[in-house]
Design an enzyme around this catalytic site. Structure first.
Site, PDB file in Angstrom:
ATOM      1  N   LYS A 197       0.885  -1.164   0.000  1.00  0.00           N
ATOM      2  CA  LYS A 197       0.000   0.000   0.000  1.00  0.00           C
ATOM      3  C   LYS A 197       0.925   1.217   0.000  1.00  0.00           C
ATOM      4  O   LYS A 197       2.066   1.121   0.433  1.00  0.00           O
ATOM      5  CB  LYS A 197      -0.867   0.013   1.255  1.00  0.00           C
ATOM      6  CG  LYS A 197      -1.876  -1.123   1.311  1.00  0.00           C
ATOM      7  CD  LYS A 197      -2.815  -0.915   2.477  1.00  0.00           C
ATOM      8  CE  LYS A 197      -3.489  -2.193   2.893  1.00  0.00           C
ATOM      9  NZ  LYS A 197      -4.024  -2.104   4.258  1.00  0.00           N
ATOM     10  N   HIS A 207       2.130   6.967   2.419  1.00  0.00           N
ATOM     11  CA  HIS A 207       1.455   8.229   2.125  1.00  0.00           C
ATOM     12  C   HIS A 207       1.785   9.320   3.130  1.00  0.00           C
ATOM     13  O   HIS A 207       2.567   9.121   4.051  1.00  0.00           O
ATOM     14  CB  HIS A 207      -0.048   8.013   1.990  1.00  0.00           C
ATOM     15  CG  HIS A 207      -0.665   7.429   3.221  1.00  0.00           C
ATOM     16  ND1 HIS A 207      -0.900   8.170   4.336  1.00  0.00           N
ATOM     17  CD2 HIS A 207      -1.070   6.167   3.496  1.00  0.00           C
ATOM     18  CE1 HIS A 207      -1.436   7.403   5.259  1.00  0.00           C
ATOM     19  NE2 HIS A 207      -1.537   6.179   4.784  1.00  0.00           N
ATOM     20  N   HIS A 227       1.902   8.811   6.828  1.00  0.00           N
ATOM     21  CA  HIS A 227       3.106   8.149   7.343  1.00  0.00           C
ATOM     22  C   HIS A 227       4.228   9.154   7.560  1.00  0.00           C
ATOM     23  O   HIS A 227       5.118   8.940   8.365  1.00  0.00           O
ATOM     24  CB  HIS A 227       3.553   7.034   6.393  1.00  0.00           C
ATOM     25  CG  HIS A 227       2.618   5.862   6.400  1.00  0.00           C
ATOM     26  ND1 HIS A 227       1.907   5.481   5.296  1.00  0.00           N
ATOM     27  CD2 HIS A 227       2.261   5.011   7.393  1.00  0.00           C
ATOM     28  CE1 HIS A 227       1.144   4.442   5.613  1.00  0.00           C
ATOM     29  NE2 HIS A 227       1.345   4.139   6.878  1.00  0.00           N
TER      30      HIS A 227
HETATM   31  N1  ARG Z   1       0.899  -0.174   9.352  1.00  0.00           N
HETATM   32  C1  ARG Z   1      -0.125   0.559  10.036  1.00  0.00           C
HETATM   33  C2  ARG Z   1      -0.728   1.613   9.109  1.00  0.00           C
HETATM   34  O1  ARG Z   1      -0.066   2.110   8.243  1.00  0.00           O
HETATM   35  C3  ARG Z   1       0.357   1.232  11.254  1.00  0.00           C
HETATM   36  C4  ARG Z   1       0.951   0.333  12.281  1.00  0.00           C
HETATM   37  C5  ARG Z   1       0.765   0.859  13.628  1.00  0.00           C
HETATM   38  N2  ARG Z   1       1.447   0.092  14.621  1.00  0.00           N
HETATM   39  C6  ARG Z   1       0.998  -0.970  15.252  1.00  0.00           C
HETATM   40  N3  ARG Z   1       1.740  -1.524  16.167  1.00  0.00           N
HETATM   41  N4  ARG Z   1      -0.168  -1.485  14.963  1.00  0.00           N
HETATM   42  O2  ARG Z   1      -1.883   1.958   9.273  1.00  0.00           O
END
Ligand code: ARG
Length: 566
Positions: free
Chosen positions: A125, A128, A131
């Protein structure tokens, strides 16, 4: 020499109040004309059976003889303190210069470990703009905690597992071309991933196929795993390029996949503790007493999910790092998810869960027209960074600047401008992404602070050969110098507040105010100008030296670099 501390001790001395009461009640008057510190005498009225103004007057009397305090004045029920400006400037500037980049630092962390999890993009994905928000906050928090003596570990919890990999692998087998992917990995991976969704709408059988691929992946099928590894590797190369541009690094990239073999234990432990109940075929932890949805641990098909991986990750982090704090910098839409998993951890009786903290942030909004990007409607991070750099280069060139390495300067200023924007307000506020205010060299922006720094450095360069190591600060006392040095002195508090609330914007506001005060100072207190008395010049140079140093340290805590000229 800590002036506030000195005043606190004085007050304790003459009032016999306990330290806590004094520390709590001491204030900074809203207007500098009313003094540097104020002590409200109202609580004393009861004890002393006198009217507060009378008490204030009596206390002022007793304080008359103190060489760190110029005067103590009763005003209404307040006792206002005016510091000895010369002593204050001299001791603060000398201490700041001696401390160097350790100014505002502390050892309160006592080497305790703080984990800062941030960035955590998803493979397949897009990386973006949201992030970028977590990356800016997390990177800054990591630096702030380090400054306070904590042992900081930066974690990137990559989204590298889950059903989307089944879809991606399915898409790859159908439409993927390794050569094309290698040329522009993130974009191509996204392209085939999007295509999967389009095609699956017409042909739902694709979803089953994708599920099968993910099942293969979970079962450790060699070919599928190799493909997963390939996608992860090429994505990481791309992510790291962006991180390099931002000056960000991580101690661990253990993402969701890393925990895929650590979940059976979690499920077992939760079952043993009697926390799992059956709901629509799924195993969940019921949280209805809190009025929130249950935390799903095992889906009806036996597959674990995001929440289970997070609980496994928290347990692993506790065992591996024995953390004091485990901070998650993730967007507020995931607040509920974290509330659920923290609650499960608590109910499991794991006391270390107390150290887990969710640090949320708002949305990034684009006013009016969407941002120009060659990728359609997704805003790609690298494009944003490059655009910032290009725009900055144009501005510096049109300003007729004398920078040696214009590319280097444009990079530091452009990227700094973006980071600053994300750290400008309290993090839960939404951000309006505007190039104009971001690159406004005169407004509240990174370039504004960087410019103040560069101005100071250029003054110091012109002063080469002048020895200002032990100046007579009495020559530099002025309203502007005094306000400026008060700012300089406040750095430690700003760093502590920032850590306390996990809010880098305290530092952002601090450095902006420091730069404003600095601007005022050098515009009204001539330094290298002909006619400035030699001793006054030396004292002012020492101030410039201390202030530029602190601007750099403070920007550094935001992840923003400085340039020597611009
Ligand atoms: N990968 C997730 C996202 O982009 C965020 C991860 C957040 N961290 C966690 N420990 N769940 O939405």
């Amino acid at each position: 020499m800590d002036f506030k501390e000195h005043i606190i001790e004085k007050i304790i001395d003459i009032t016999e109040l306990d330290r806590e009461t004094v520390e709590k009640s001491i204030e900074i008057p809203p207007d500098e004309k009313m003094g540097d510190f104020a002590f409200p005498c109202f609580p004393l009225a009861k004890i002393m059976h006198k009217a507060p103004p009378l008490i204030a007057a009596e206390l002022a009397e007793k304080l008359s003889d103190d060489d760190m305090i110029d005067k103590a004045e009763a005003a209404g029920g307040y006792l206002n303190f005016f510091l000895n400006r010369e002593k204050f400037i001299a001791s603060t500037v000398t201490a700041a210069r001696a401390a160097g980049d350790k100014w505002g630092a502390s050892d309160m962390g006592g080497k305790r470990t703080v984990l800062v999890e941030y960035s955590s993009p998803n493979i397949a994905k897009p990386f973006h703009i949201g992030h970028l928000f977590t990356t800016a906050i997390g990177n800054s928090l990591a630096r702030i905690y380090k400054h306070l003596g904590y042992n900081v570990v930066s974690l990137n919890h990559l989204g590298d597992w889950g059903t989307q990999f089944g879809k991606l692998i399915c898409a790859y087998h159908r439409w993927g071309d390794r050569e094309v992917i290698e040329k522009d990995p993130i974009n191509e991976i996204l392209k085939i991933y999007v295509k999967f969704h389009e095609e699956a709408e017409k042909n739902p059988a694709l979803e089953d196929e994708a599920r099968e691929y993910f099942k293969k992946l979970e079962d450790g099928d060699e070919e599928t795993t190799a493909l997963w590894q390939y996608f992860r590797d090429i994505s990481l190369v791309e992510f790291k390029r962006v991180y390099d541009m931002l000056g960000v690094s991580f101690d661990s990239y253990n993402g969701e996949a890393f925990y895929s073999d650590k979940m059976d234990e979690v499920v077992e432990l939760l079952r043993e503790k009697g926390l799992l109940t059956l709901s629509d075929g799924a195993q969940v932890v019921d949280l209805s007493d809190l009025n929130i949805p249950p935390c799903i641990i095992l889906k009806s098909d036996g597959a674990t999910i995001y929440a289970t991986r997070d609980i496994a990750a928290a347990l692993y982090r506790h065992r591996t790092y024995d953390f004091y704090k485990n901070i998650y910098v993730v967007g507020t839409p995931q607040a509920l998810h974290f509330r659920q998993i923290f609650e499960v951890i608590k109910r499991a009786g794991w006391e270390w869960g107390e150290g887990c903290e969710f640090v949320g942030f708002g949305l990034v909004k684009f006013p009016g027209k969407a941002m120009s990007t060659r990728h359609g409607d997704v805003v790609f991070l690298e494009d944003v960074l490059n655009e910032a750099i290009d725009k900055t280069r144009e501005i510096i060139m049109s300003n007729g600047s004398e920078v040696d390495d214009i590319d280097e300067a444009a990079k530091k200023i452009g990227i700094g401008a973006i980071l600053y924007t994300f750290l400008k307000n309290s993090r839960e506020k939404d951000i309006i992404f505007s190039w104009e205010s971001m690159l406004d060299f005169e407004g509240e922006s990174a370039p504004y602070c960087q410019y103040g720094y560069a101005r100071g450095r250029s003054i110091l360069r012109r002063a080469e050969g002048i020895d200002y190591s032990r100046p007579d600060f009495g020559k530099a006392v002025s309203d502007e110098a005094y306000s400026l040095i008060k700012q300089l002195n406040a750095f430690g508090d700003a760093v502590k507040d920032a850590a306390d609330k996990n809010e880098p914007f305290y530092i952002n506001r601090y450095v902006t105010n420091l730069t404003k005060a600095f601007n005022k100072f050098y515009n009204t207190n001539p330094i290298m100008k002909e006619g400035t008395d030699e001793e006054t010049r030396k004292a002012r140079l020492a101030i410039v030296d201390a202030v530029t140093q602190v601007i750099r340290t403070a920007l550094g805590l935001l992840g923003i670099e400085t340039v020597e000229s611009m």
